[in-house]
Enzyme design. Structure first.
Site, PDB file in Angstrom:
ATOM      1  N   CYS B 110       0.837  -1.198   0.000  1.00  0.00           N
ATOM      2  CA  CYS B 110       0.000   0.000   0.000  1.00  0.00           C
ATOM      3  C   CYS B 110       0.877   1.256   0.000  1.00  0.00           C
ATOM      4  O   CYS B 110       1.546   1.537  -0.981  1.00  0.00           O
ATOM      5  CB  CYS B 110      -0.959  -0.040   1.190  1.00  0.00           C
ATOM      6  SG  CYS B 110      -2.285   1.169   1.065  1.00  0.00           S
ATOM      7  N   HIS B 219      -3.411  -5.592   1.336  1.00  0.00           N
ATOM      8  CA  HIS B 219      -2.635  -5.809   2.559  1.00  0.00           C
ATOM      9  C   HIS B 219      -2.580  -7.269   2.989  1.00  0.00           C
ATOM     10  O   HIS B 219      -3.465  -7.718   3.710  1.00  0.00           O
ATOM     11  CB  HIS B 219      -3.274  -5.018   3.702  1.00  0.00           C
ATOM     12  CG  HIS B 219      -3.136  -3.539   3.560  1.00  0.00           C
ATOM     13  ND1 HIS B 219      -2.255  -2.794   4.304  1.00  0.00           N
ATOM     14  CD2 HIS B 219      -3.778  -2.668   2.749  1.00  0.00           C
ATOM     15  CE1 HIS B 219      -2.356  -1.520   3.962  1.00  0.00           C
ATOM     16  NE2 HIS B 219      -3.273  -1.416   3.019  1.00  0.00           N
ATOM     17  N   GLU B 221      -0.739  -8.458   5.298  1.00  0.00           N
ATOM     18  CA  GLU B 221      -0.510  -8.564   6.746  1.00  0.00           C
ATOM     19  C   GLU B 221      -1.806  -8.512   7.543  1.00  0.00           C
ATOM     20  O   GLU B 221      -1.811  -8.778   8.739  1.00  0.00           O
ATOM     21  CB  GLU B 221       0.469  -7.469   7.210  1.00  0.00           C
ATOM     22  CG  GLU B 221      -0.132  -6.091   7.447  1.00  0.00           C
ATOM     23  CD  GLU B 221      -0.468  -5.310   6.178  1.00  0.00           C
ATOM     24  OE1 GLU B 221      -0.491  -5.927   5.082  1.00  0.00           O
ATOM     25  OE2 GLU B 221      -0.738  -4.101   6.278  1.00  0.00           O
TER      26      GLU B 221
END
Ligand SMILES: Nc1ncnc2c1ncn2[C@@H]1O[C@H](COP(=O)(O)OP(=O)(O)O)[C@@H](O)[C@H]1O
Ligand SMILES: [Mg+2]
Lengths: 88, 257, 769, 88
Positions: B110, B219, B221
């Site tokens: 990002c 994302h 994560e």
């Protein structure tokens, strides 16, 4: 085709976080000459045909009603872009 | 030393096979997902190492084996997303290490992706989403290239669900660059089903030529723990993001062999 | 020439020698009696700077002068049980509740209504900024935000401007701070036309040892201001102070609105957390309304009682500001702290690391006076308590509105709107679709997808679930649930019960998610306190809320009052927004609000009793009717229901649960189907027979203390036994059917999920693009 | 104090989502004269003292290295703001 430029800047008394961040970063790149930075907007409105006074008036109205937020911004400039500027 | 404050417990689970693999997580002012990235590294079995943007120490990279540049709004995304962060002292070191013969694996997520494009480690750039709004959604991607340092644990063509959340996520580049990316297989991920931001050719992520630098808007994560991330098409929690971190560990193991 | 002379500064000495100078106290909003009180307190006329301080600190917003006498009940009605886990109660920046294991949680809701009407983006953004600073100032790391919002009619020409601006402002600021938005409300009603309500809630977590309070203790400790520079923000209306000598004619330019800098605030958060981690500050206070006036007078009066401040040390964004203006400025993203001399160097290191500007203003004294100098000359010399805590208190007259009897007598059933109600299957199906597409009941993801609800990686539930759930401790799964609720229509019909119903709903939402309710915060949005009828509504609402908190055994730990929400003589509906916080030992036990993909064949039960209660309901609202009495409140039933939901979730007896509130059973069943796109087959016959209601009433009544749950087959016996043991009514409605593509209400209608979804999700995009 | 203006516009070949949204909205407010709109940025850099050629060169460098991203933007203008413009 002719273009009209509208420049809008944050009002001087209003905080400009973007300008603040930029002026903080410039010296790190060795640009030390600037004591403050303000970031505004530049609009280019393309007109099909000739820019009449009536069209310029439309641009001025659009600038103050839609392209800027009069509570926090000022329209600092509405003008027809010089022909030669179009070349680039 | 510049310690990143309050990245939770940074230790890897004990006895994890690769717990001595050290993965750096960079914090800029305005970075938001550094703690999440550190958690993902830890859940994947490695040790996250906080890295500080302003560190001018020659050893600022602290001997890490790979680097994650996490998401957020570095410098508020003011000027352009990633524009100011790109000039941080640490970035120069990361760029050098990524381009060196050791080819340090670097993942930009990002805002991290935006920083990598501003730093010219990856081509193209991001502009505002075509609908002009911030968007947060569970997003399906297709893995187009599973030969990079960060994707080798996926199957080619595999569809994964991770989180998408951004305001300036529309990937743009000129046609020549786009054609070259396609021809060289450097489109790493593409949006599936719906293009959430108007990105050219549905591109969600790309890699550099060497495959060690990967950037993507969504994302991974945030999709590493059941119960705390996106739902896949079947309505179950996705942990598809773990593959990124597992991949880089495989890469590191492969190199050390 | 001293700076004081240059600015023509009004010093204490000068004030003492010039008793007859005309002061603009009225322009600054003070009443004659209040000004006379100041003269008495000081025994001389105030200086311009003192006048500035008293006028802002004695404003309604800062002094709670109209509401104080009522709010006291929140303290007076506290029982020992309620105090058990309360570490900090009302009076500090935000209340703090003990979670066990050395963890604590702090939360608070606040309004930013008027600024958001004037400039929706910045107004809403700075609303988030302000409430988050309250949370930081307790020593906590902020972990989530919520945003209860109310707008005018969805099709009013001004509504789109407000919706777009406010939603993107909340998102723009909250997203940039890295705080997941885990819930809120979006309500449309013409009554909020020129008075939108923008309430913002923030929650933070801390270790017990990190708790900080707003007090300046330790004589000789240093006082520091850090964060953004001070500009002319928020003093536009007080431009009479532009000249401290009151004779200058040229008004200087002051910003009409404040612009937020979320990046500056994010850095401020990290910087404060680093200060807390290394115990570098003794006391800390955020700067919000009344800026330095508030911070200095509160810190001083809560501590050793004295403070000395040199005001020319304040870093300015606008060098033309006068001392009075500096004291009043409401510039955002600033904090004030008290630091021991030995920690000064370390403090400065942290500021430098985060690139945060700071300036040392002065020190703590034991003089009992707040002394502010300007270039060495004294311009303020006051007892700080008289500024911060001993402002005027009004016992404003209140009176039950005469129109209320008429409104209460006008019930839905006796009104024209209550005739020709849907009866046949087709009519009921159409009514369900109409309800689920209506502005208040439709899908809100057009709003919520503009908010990051994943950042932090600890969000276990967020909108559209009943409560937002955040994990606090990754090791143990310890976490919290929060819900905010209000129903302005109920409160309009009966403010006492209406406020209690808001609490009941919020409590129920938290329990439905599986959490044990622990604490309450509230934002009381009302019209003008100078209208005795509004004042009555306010008094009744506070009394109701305080009584209900006592019955439920959970304390109000903080909140906010927003008055003067009215246009002309028309006040908004009384809107007491109530936030309830609950605790999970392990958030893995949370209960989602819809049938899950793996729930095929699970039994669907309705808990609670359904009565004929349509007054004030969403259905009545659809028919343009508002009258009668709100649904009956039964707090004992709410407690029992809550206990069943919490225990059943803890023991694995239920896999999904959804409380019944606005829109009744029709809304609950629809939402449970839509949550994960899983169908169900239900029948209303047993329910109708047991409770003596028809199908229409069963679907649309808003009776309280009800919830729908899905129970795995293997748990049905245990579940029924548990409800029976507590003598709580349950009725089996049907089963979850994963293969079904519809919500089937047997014998009445079969509503395809796709059709329901289209109706439900189409509304906001239709109006807002 | 003197100011230097830097104008940055999106490259013509890069789609400008904001400009597109504006050109779509203008006619609804009765502004029908414009066939296209592009939105760029205007920076005002304040200089303490006189604007020397060296300082102008700093501004040009800052414009091309930091204030714009050459992949998507062009610097269309770097100039000293006329004195009279400062009055407002
Ligand atoms: N409606 C309310 N219910 C409970 N407490 C309230 C309410 N309104 C204000 N308070 C409490 O009064 C104190 C002062 O409120 P406020 O001025 O909003 O705080 P701050 O100065 O931190 O913004 C706080 O402790 C707040 O929680
Ligand atoms: Mg406060």
């Amino acid at each position: 085709m002719p273009r009209i430029v509208v420049d809008v800047m944050p009002k001087p008394e209003i905080l400009d976080p973007q300008g603040k961040a930029i002026v903080g970063a410039l010296p790190r790149l060795g640009f030390t000459a600037f004591s403050s930075v303000r970031q505004g907007k530049r609009f280019e409105l393309t007109v099909d045909g000739e820019v009449t006074e009536e069209i310029l008036e439309q641009a001025r109205n659009a600038a103050s009603t839609m392209l800027s937020n009069p509570v926090i911004e000022d329209v600092v400039n509405v003008e027809v872009l010089a022909e030669d500027a179009e070349a680039e | 030393m510049s310690e990143t404050p309050l990245i939770a417990d940074l230790g890897a689970p004990e006895n994890a096979p690769l717990s001595d693999a050290k993965i750096g997580v960079v914090t800029f002012p305005g970075t938001l997902d550094d703690r999440d990235a550190a958690r993902a590294v830890r859940l994947a079995g490695a040790t996250p190492v906080p890295l500080w943007h302003a560190d001018t120490d020659p050893a600022a990279l602290r001997g890490v084996d790979a680097v994650v540049i996490p998401g957020g709004f570095s410098y508020g995304d003011y000027l352009r997303a990633g524009a100011i962060a790109r000039f941080a002292p640490l970035m120069a070191k990361i760029v050098d290490a990524a381009n060196s013969i050791d080819k340090l694996p670097v993942l930009g997520i990002c805002n991290g992706f935006q920083i990598l494009t501003e730093a010219h480690l990856l081509p193209g750039s991001m502009v505002k989403n075509d609908h002009l709004k911030f968007i947060c959604r569970d997003q399906t991607l297709r893995v187009e290239n599973n030969h990079t340092a960060w994707t080798n644990e996926y199957r080619e063509g595999q569809e994964i669900t991770i989180v998408l959340k951004n305001q300036d996520g529309q990937y743009v580049a000129d046609e020549k660059t786009l054609d070259a990316l396609e021809a060289e297989g450097r489109v790493a991920f593409r949006y599936v089903g719906w293009n959430p931001n108007g990105s050219r050719r549905g591109i969600a992520g790309i890699t550099n030529t060497a495959g060690n630098v990967v950037g993507l808007m969504p994302h991974p994560e945030h999709a590493v723990e059941p119960g705390f991330g996106p739902l896949d098409a079947n309505g179950t929690y996705s942990t598809d993001g773990l593959g990124f971190f597992a991949s880089v560990l495989s890469t590191l193991v492969g190199e050390s062999k | 020439m001293t700076t004081a002379q240059k600015f023509n500064i009004d010093t204490v000495e000068h004030a003492a020698g010039t008793p007859d100078v005309e002061l603009p106290w009225a322009e600054l909003g003070l009443k004659q009696n209040e000004f006379e009180e100041i003269l008495k307190l000081l025994n001389r006329r105030p200086t311009a700077a003192e006048l500035a301080m008293y006028s802002v600190m004695w404003s309604e917003h800062c002094s709670y002068k109209s509401s104080k006498v009522h709010l006291r009940q929140f303290g007076e009605k506290l029982t020992d049980e309620m105090k058990k886990d309360m570490m900090v109660g009302i009076g500090e920046n935000a209340g703090v509740t003990d979670l066990g294991d050395g963890w604590a949680v702090t939360f608070k809701v606040e309004s930013h209504n008027h600024p958001s009407f004037v400039e929706p983006y910045q107004g809403a953004a700075t609303g988030i900024g302000g409430i988050v600073r309250d949370i930081i100032s307790m020593g906590a790391r902020p972990v989530a935000v919520m945003d209860p919002l109310r707008f005018g009619a969805i099709d009013h020409p001004d509504t789109a401007r407000l919706v777009h601006g406010i939603v993107s402002g909340i998102g723009g600021y909250g997203n940039s701070l890295g705080l997941p938005n885990i819930g809120g409300e979006v309500v449309f009603d013409p009554i909020y036309q020129a008075n939108p309500l923008v309430n913002a809630l923030a929650v933070g977590v801390l270790r017990h040892e990190d708790l900080r309070l707003a007090n300046a203790s330790g004589v000789g400790n240093r006082v520091v201001l850090f964060g953004a520079r001070t500009g002319g923000d928020g003093i536009g209306g007080a431009s009479v102070l532009a000249s401290e000598s009151f004779d200058d004619t040229k008004p200087s330019k002051r910003p009409a609105v404040q612009v937020g800098d979320p990046f500056a605030e994010k850095v401020l958060i990290e910087c404060c957390l680093e200060l807390f981690k290394h115990s570098l500050v003794e006391g800390i206070q955020d700067l919000g309304a009344a800026g330095i006036s508030c911070a200095t007078s509160e810190l001083a009066s809560n501590g050793e009682g004295g403070m000395r401040v040199e005001l020319t040390n304040v870093l300015l964004r606008d060098p033309t500001l006068t001392p009075g203006e500096i004291l009043m400025s409401e510039s955002q993203e600033r904090m004030m702290a008290v630091v021991t001399p030995e920690h000064v160097a370390e403090f400065e290191k942290v500021m430098e690391k985060w690139n945060v500007e700071f300036s040392w203003l002065g020190e703590v004294t034991d003089s009992g006076r707040l002394v502010i100098t300007w270039d060495g000359e004294t311009i303020v010399d006051v007892d700080p308590r008289t500024v911060a805590h001993e402002g005027p208190v009004y016992n404003r007259p209140f009176k039950r509105p005469e129109w209320l009897d008429g409104v209460q007598a006008d019930t839905f059933r006796t009104s024209a709107a209550g005739k020709a109600l849907p009866e046949s299957g087709d009519e009921l199906k159409a009514a369900v679709l109409e309800l689920m597409a209506s502005p208040n009941m439709c899908d809100k993801s057009w709003v919520t997808k503009q908010y990051d609800h994943y950042v932090g990686g600890n969000t276990a539930l967020a909108s559209p679930d009943d409560a937002g759930v955040i994990r606090v401790d990754e090791e143990t799964g310890l976490g919290v649930a929060i819900s905010t609720d209000a129903n302005g229509r109920y409160a309009y019909l009966d403010p006492y019960t209406g406020a209690q119903l808001a609490l009941a709903e919020s409590y129920r939402n938290v329990a439905t998610s599986g959490a044990v309710p622990m604490a309450v915060t509230d934002c009381l949005n009302f019209g003008s306190p100078e209208d005795p009828e509004v004042m009555w509504q306010f008094a009744e609402a506070v009394r109701g809320l305080a009584d209900a908190c006592q019955t439920l055994g959970i304390p109000v730990t903080g909140g906010n009052v927003s008055l003067y929400n009215q246009t002309g003589t028309t006040a908004i509906h009384p809107t007491p927004v109530v936030g309830v916080l609950g605790k999970f030992d392990d958030v893995a036990r949370r209960t989602p609000s819809g049938w899950q993909q793996n729930a095929d064949g699970q039994a669907i039960y309705l808990l609670g009793t359904t009565r004929d209660e349509l007054d004030g309901s969403e259905f009545a609202n659809l028919r343009g009717h508002l009258g009668g009495l709100p649904p009956k409140l039964d707090l004992e039933a709410e407690k029992t229901l809550g206990a069943i939901l919490i225990n059943a979730s803890r023991d694995g007896m239920i896999d999904s649960a959804h409380d019944l509130s606005e829109g009744g059973l029709a809304a609950a069943l629809s939402e449970m189907v839509l949550r994960f796109g899983v169908g169900a087959r239900v029948a209303l016959d047993d329910l109708c027979a047991r409770d003596g209601v028809d199908a229409f009433t069963a679907l649309f009544s808003e009776s309280q203390a009800r919830a729908v749950v899905a129970v795995p087959r293997s748990e049905e016996v245990r579940f029924n036994d548990m409800a029976a043991a507590r003598q709580f009514p349950v009725v089996r409605l049907g089963v979850v059917d994963v293969l079904a593509t519809s919500l089937e209400v047997q014998g009445l209608f079969d509503l395809p999920i796709a059709e329901l979804r289209e109706a439900h999700e189409g509304t906001l995009p239709k109006y807002f693009g």
